[in-house]
Scaffold this motif. Structure first.
Motif, mmCIF file in Angstrom:
data_model
loop_
_atom_site.group_PDB
_atom_site.id
_atom_site.type_symbol
_atom_site.label_atom_id
_atom_site.label_comp_id
_atom_site.label_asym_id
_atom_site.label_seq_id
_atom_site.Cartn_x
_atom_site.Cartn_y
_atom_site.Cartn_z
ATOM 1 N N ASP A 72 0.795 -1.278 0.076
ATOM 2 C CA ASP A 72 -0.007 -0.025 0.156
ATOM 3 C C ASP A 72 1.007 1.228 -0.126
ATOM 4 O O ASP A 72 2.143 1.276 0.654
ATOM 5 N N ALA A 73 0.582 2.249 -0.823
ATOM 6 C CA ALA A 73 1.056 3.569 -0.820
ATOM 7 C C ALA A 73 0.981 4.502 0.329
ATOM 8 O O ALA A 73 1.741 5.354 0.368
ATOM 9 N N LEU A 74 0.009 4.271 1.118
ATOM 10 C CA LEU A 74 -0.441 5.272 2.034
ATOM 11 C C LEU A 74 0.158 4.789 3.308
ATOM 12 O O LEU A 74 -0.435 3.748 3.964
ATOM 13 N N ALA B 62 -0.519 5.621 6.512
ATOM 14 C CA ALA B 62 -1.954 5.935 7.300
ATOM 15 C C ALA B 62 -2.582 4.379 7.364
ATOM 16 O O ALA B 62 -2.953 3.786 8.206
ATOM 17 N N VAL B 63 -2.725 3.645 5.989
ATOM 18 C CA VAL B 63 -3.462 2.577 5.916
ATOM 19 C C VAL B 63 -2.807 1.202 6.647
ATOM 20 O O VAL B 63 -3.409 0.590 7.442
ATOM 21 N N ILE B 64 -1.709 1.043 6.378
ATOM 22 C CA ILE B 64 -0.806 0.092 7.104
ATOM 23 C C ILE B 64 -0.666 0.374 8.709
ATOM 24 O O ILE B 64 -0.927 -0.511 9.440
ATOM 25 N N ASP B 65 -0.661 1.637 9.025
ATOM 26 C CA ASP B 65 -0.575 1.945 10.621
ATOM 27 C C ASP B 65 -2.105 1.564 11.024
ATOM 28 O O ASP B 65 -1.978 1.280 12.291
ATOM 29 N N TRP B 66 -3.118 1.794 10.391
ATOM 30 C CA TRP B 66 -4.380 1.390 11.121
ATOM 31 C C TRP B 66 -4.464 -0.107 11.305
ATOM 32 O O TRP B 66 -4.952 -0.303 12.457
ATOM 33 N N HIS B 67 -3.872 -0.790 10.565
ATOM 34 C CA HIS B 67 -3.942 -2.517 10.863
ATOM 35 C C HIS B 67 -2.851 -2.701 11.815
ATOM 36 O O HIS B 67 -3.195 -3.529 12.751
ATOM 37 N N GLU B 68 -1.859 -1.980 11.824
ATOM 38 C CA GLU B 68 -0.875 -2.288 12.772
ATOM 39 C C GLU B 68 -1.387 -1.978 14.278
ATOM 40 O O GLU B 68 -0.882 -2.491 15.402
ATOM 41 N N ARG B 69 -2.269 -0.947 14.197
ATOM 42 C CA ARG B 69 -2.957 -0.370 15.682
ATOM 43 C C ARG B 69 -4.306 -0.967 16.019
ATOM 44 O O ARG B 69 -4.658 -0.904 16.923
ATOM 45 N N GLY B 70 -4.406 -2.017 15.131
ATOM 46 C CA GLY B 70 -5.610 -3.086 15.318
ATOM 47 C C GLY B 70 -7.072 -2.095 15.174
ATOM 48 O O GLY B 70 -8.145 -2.324 15.857
ATOM 49 N N LEU B 71 -7.212 -0.778 14.325
ATOM 50 C CA LEU B 71 -8.243 -0.195 14.278
ATOM 51 C C LEU B 71 -9.484 -0.582 13.499
ATOM 52 O O LEU B 71 -10.560 -0.272 13.617
ATOM 53 N N LEU B 72 -9.109 -1.785 12.796
ATOM 54 C CA LEU B 72 -10.232 -2.120 11.929
ATOM 55 C C LEU B 72 -10.588 -3.835 12.268
ATOM 56 O O LEU B 72 -9.903 -4.429 12.926
ATOM 57 N N PRO B 73 -11.752 -4.206 11.797
ATOM 58 C CA PRO B 73 -12.167 -5.590 12.318
ATOM 59 C C PRO B 73 -11.519 -6.662 11.814
ATOM 60 O O PRO B 73 -11.336 -7.767 12.794
ATOM 61 N N VAL B 74 -10.573 -6.629 10.945
ATOM 62 C CA VAL B 74 -9.683 -7.823 10.572
ATOM 63 C C VAL B 74 -8.549 -7.682 10.942
ATOM 64 O O VAL B 74 -7.634 -8.427 10.504
ATOM 65 N N SER B 75 -8.195 -6.500 11.637
ATOM 66 C CA SER B 75 -6.819 -6.063 11.630
ATOM 67 C C SER B 75 -5.939 -7.171 12.463
ATOM 68 O O SER B 75 -4.825 -7.756 12.038
ATOM 69 N N ALA B 76 -6.530 -7.526 13.589
ATOM 70 C CA ALA B 76 -5.788 -8.586 14.128
ATOM 71 C C ALA B 76 -5.357 -9.928 13.589
ATOM 72 O O ALA B 76 -4.376 -10.735 13.639
ATOM 73 N N GLN B 77 -6.754 -10.538 12.747
ATOM 74 C CA GLN B 77 -6.552 -11.520 11.945
ATOM 75 C C GLN B 77 -5.285 -11.655 10.898
ATOM 76 O O GLN B 77 -4.764 -12.481 10.725
ATOM 77 N N LEU B 78 -5.467 -10.294 10.322
ATOM 78 C CA LEU B 78 -4.338 -10.129 9.184
ATOM 79 C C LEU B 78 -2.837 -9.878 9.723
ATOM 80 O O LEU B 78 -1.903 -10.746 9.205
ATOM 81 N N ARG C 162 2.860 -9.905 5.299
ATOM 82 C CA ARG C 162 4.161 -9.110 5.141
ATOM 83 C C ARG C 162 3.370 -7.667 4.853
ATOM 84 O O ARG C 162 2.865 -7.770 3.352
ATOM 85 N N LEU C 163 3.281 -6.629 5.544
ATOM 86 C CA LEU C 163 2.727 -5.254 4.945
ATOM 87 C C LEU C 163 4.001 -4.560 4.448
ATOM 88 O O LEU C 163 4.829 -4.175 5.187
ATOM 89 N N VAL C 164 3.937 -4.054 3.402
ATOM 90 C CA VAL C 164 4.951 -3.157 2.844
ATOM 91 C C VAL C 164 4.416 -1.859 2.190
ATOM 92 O O VAL C 164 3.289 -1.530 1.452
ATOM 93 N N LEU C 165 4.988 -0.678 2.565
ATOM 94 C CA LEU C 165 4.922 0.565 2.173
ATOM 95 C C LEU C 165 5.510 0.768 0.882
ATOM 96 O O LEU C 165 6.626 0.869 0.641
ATOM 97 N N ASP C 166 4.772 0.893 -0.401
ATOM 98 C CA ASP C 166 5.366 0.977 -1.627
ATOM 99 C C ASP C 166 4.227 1.326 -2.642
ATOM 100 O O ASP C 166 3.044 1.125 -2.272
ATOM 101 N N ASP C 167 4.712 1.808 -3.872
ATOM 102 C CA ASP C 167 3.673 2.093 -4.590
ATOM 103 C C ASP C 167 3.453 0.932 -5.660
ATOM 104 O O ASP C 167 4.542 0.710 -6.500
#
Length: 232
Positions: free
Chosen positions: A96-98, A100-116, A123-128
């Motif tokens: 993902d290029a943003l 913030a989006v990776i950060d949301w999941h690493e902070r567990g803000l979304l319903p499937v974040s912990a599962q992911l 592996r979550l990668v910041l890139d275009d």
């Protein structure tokens, strides 16, 4: 369940103002998570069927085990989690290029974040993603699943448009292993011209129309999932 409306995050990005919101949908009495970029509504947890089908339809043509999967676009995480539901997936990279989006999941803000994030295959990668496809491949994948733009004709940024041309699709295909699959989510009906472009690069192609209930209208809505299988 949240009360009313809550802004979980707001950040300025090179592509515009990015919002993550949670609200109660009165027709369901349930929490709904929404992402907005500038004036564009990008995604909602009300509608995840097609995002999940992107993974299921994209992986369906593949045999074997220990599959390597690349997901372009993290978003709310439903495509990635659907891919992880396949035991044949051995490793999954999500680009993902943003930040913030990776950060949301690493902070567990979304319903499937912990599962992911709790799955060791992830592996979550910041890139275009689109710039990545233009580079010489450092790794090759059995499946590339893409959900970033609204459709091949309606991209969020002009720099994305070249991927949906024959030359761009050929560059993407270099990142696939022999017999690999490219699958793409689209908000528009099947596009005959895009199907023709896919056909110049891939051995077989299909546009799946995914129908799902729309609680806002009381009817149904559709998205498209394109699946293109390379020779092998």
């Amino acid at each position: 369940m949240a009360l009313g409306f809550e802004e979980l995050d707001f950040q300025q990005t090179p592509m515009g103002e990015l919002f993550l919101r949670r609200r109660v949908e009165p027709t369901l009495g349930a929490d709904v998570y929404e992402v907005k970029l500038g004036d564009e509504y990008l995604m909602s947890s009300l509608f995840t069927e097609a995002e999940e089908q992107l993974a299921h339809l994209g992986l369906a043509p593949l045999d074997g085990s220990d599959l390597a999967v690349l997901v372009g676009g993290l978003g709310l995480g439903y495509t990635a989690v659907a891919a992880l539901s396949h035991d044949a997936v051995g490793a999954m990279t999500v680009v993902d290029a943003l930040p913030a989006v990776i950060d949301w999941h690493e902070r567990g803000l979304l319903p499937v974040s912990a599962q992911l994030t709790g799955d060791p295959r992830t592996r979550l990668v910041l890139d275009d993603f689109f710039a990545l496809m233009r580079r010489d491949p450092e790794a090759r994948y059995d499946a590339i699943l893409l959900d970033v733009d609204h459709s091949p004709r309606h991209s969020l940024d002009p720099s994305h448009a070249d991927l949906y041309t024959p030359d761009g699709l050929r560059r993407l295909a270099r990142h696939l292993r022999e017999g690999g699959v490219f699958a793409l989510w689209s908000d528009d009906p099947p596009d005959d011209d895009f199907m023709a472009d896919l056909g110049t690069v891939f051995a077989s192609t299909r546009a799946h129309v995914v129908e799902f209930a729309n609680p806002l209208t009381g009817g149904t809505s559709t998205n498209t999932v394109y699946v293109a299988h390379s020779a092998g």
